[in-house]
Design a protein around this motif. Structure first.
Motif, PDB file in Angstrom:
ATOM      1  N   CYS A   1       3.421   5.263  -7.386  1.00 16.69           N
ATOM      2  CA  CYS A   1       3.134   5.215  -6.013  1.00 16.69           C
ATOM      3  C   CYS A   1       4.038   5.987  -4.994  1.00 16.69           C
ATOM      4  O   CYS A   1       5.217   5.297  -4.890  1.00 16.69           O
ATOM      5  CB  CYS A   1       2.519   3.966  -5.549  1.00 16.69           C
TER       6      CYS A   1
ATOM      7  N   GLY B   1      -1.674   8.476   0.022  1.00 18.56           N
ATOM      8  CA  GLY B   1      -3.046   8.684   0.027  1.00 18.56           C
ATOM      9  C   GLY B   1      -3.438  10.188  -0.471  1.00 18.56           C
ATOM     10  O   GLY B   1      -4.550  10.317  -0.623  1.00 18.56           O
TER      11      GLY B   1
ATOM     12  N   CYS C   1      -2.340   8.720  -6.421  1.00 15.09           N
ATOM     13  CA  CYS C   1      -3.298   8.041  -5.497  1.00 15.09           C
ATOM     14  C   CYS C   1      -4.678   8.259  -5.924  1.00 15.09           C
ATOM     15  O   CYS C   1      -5.707   7.487  -5.351  1.00 15.09           O
ATOM     16  CB  CYS C   1      -2.948   8.686  -4.042  1.00 15.09           C
TER      17      CYS C   1
ATOM     18  N   CYS D   1      -7.037   4.949  -6.533  1.00 10.70           N
ATOM     19  CA  CYS D   1      -6.235   3.731  -6.125  1.00 10.70           C
ATOM     20  C   CYS D   1      -7.248   3.199  -5.177  1.00 10.70           C
ATOM     21  O   CYS D   1      -7.679   3.832  -4.147  1.00 10.70           O
ATOM     22  CB  CYS D   1      -4.855   4.212  -5.679  1.00 10.70           C
TER      23      CYS D   1
ATOM     24  N   GLN E   1      -5.991   3.934  -1.503  1.00 12.22           N
ATOM     25  CA  GLN E   1      -5.818   5.241  -0.815  1.00 12.22           C
ATOM     26  C   GLN E   1      -6.088   5.391   0.589  1.00 12.22           C
ATOM     27  O   GLN E   1      -5.299   6.160   1.140  1.00 12.22           O
ATOM     28  CB  GLN E   1      -6.704   6.401  -1.790  1.00 12.22           C
TER      29      GLN E   1
ATOM     30  N   CYS F   1      -3.077   3.795   2.810  1.00 14.62           N
ATOM     31  CA  CYS F   1      -1.967   4.558   2.788  1.00 14.62           C
ATOM     32  C   CYS F   1      -2.193   5.632   3.569  1.00 14.62           C
ATOM     33  O   CYS F   1      -1.212   6.169   4.164  1.00 14.62           O
ATOM     34  CB  CYS F   1      -1.742   4.579   1.538  1.00 14.62           C
TER      35      CYS F   1
END
Length: 87
Positions: free
Chosen positions: A31, A40, A45, A48, A51, A54
C-alpha cells in the motif's frame, strides 16, 4: 527570557490536530499509504476496500505544522523519540 521583537502569532491551541482517515480494512502489503500522491490509484489499490477513502484524503504538507510550531515555540529543549527504527 529576553523580550522578542517578533510579532506574537495568535493560534487556537484548542483546535484539534489532523487525524488519519479511518480505514475499513488493514492496508495491503504494498500500500502506498493514504498520504501518498498514488493513494487510491496504484496497482496495490486495485480491489482494496479502502481505495475510495485513500483517494479522497487531502494530500500535501500537513496543514497543522504552523500550529505545532507555535505550540513548541516556548519550549527550550525538545526531545524526539523515534520508535520502531530497528537496531
Amino acid at each position: 527570557m529576553a523580550p522578542s521583537l517578533e510579532e506574537p502569532i495568535q493560534v487556537d491551541l484548542s483546535a484539534p490536530l489532523k487525524n488519519a482517515p479511518p480505514l475499513v480494512a488493514p492496508e495491503p502489503e504494498h500500500c502506498p499509504g493514504p498520504e501518498s500522491n498514488q493513494a487510491g490509484k496504484g496497482d496495490a489499490c486495485a480491489g482494496c476496500p479502502n481505495q475510495s477513502i485513500c483517494a479522497s484524503t487531502p494530500k500535501g504538507p500537513d496543514p497543522d505544522i504552523p500550529l505545532i510550531t507555535s505550540r513548541l515555540a516556548g519550549i527550550k529543549h525538545k526531545i524526539l523519540v523515534l520508535s520502531g527504527k530497528g537496531g
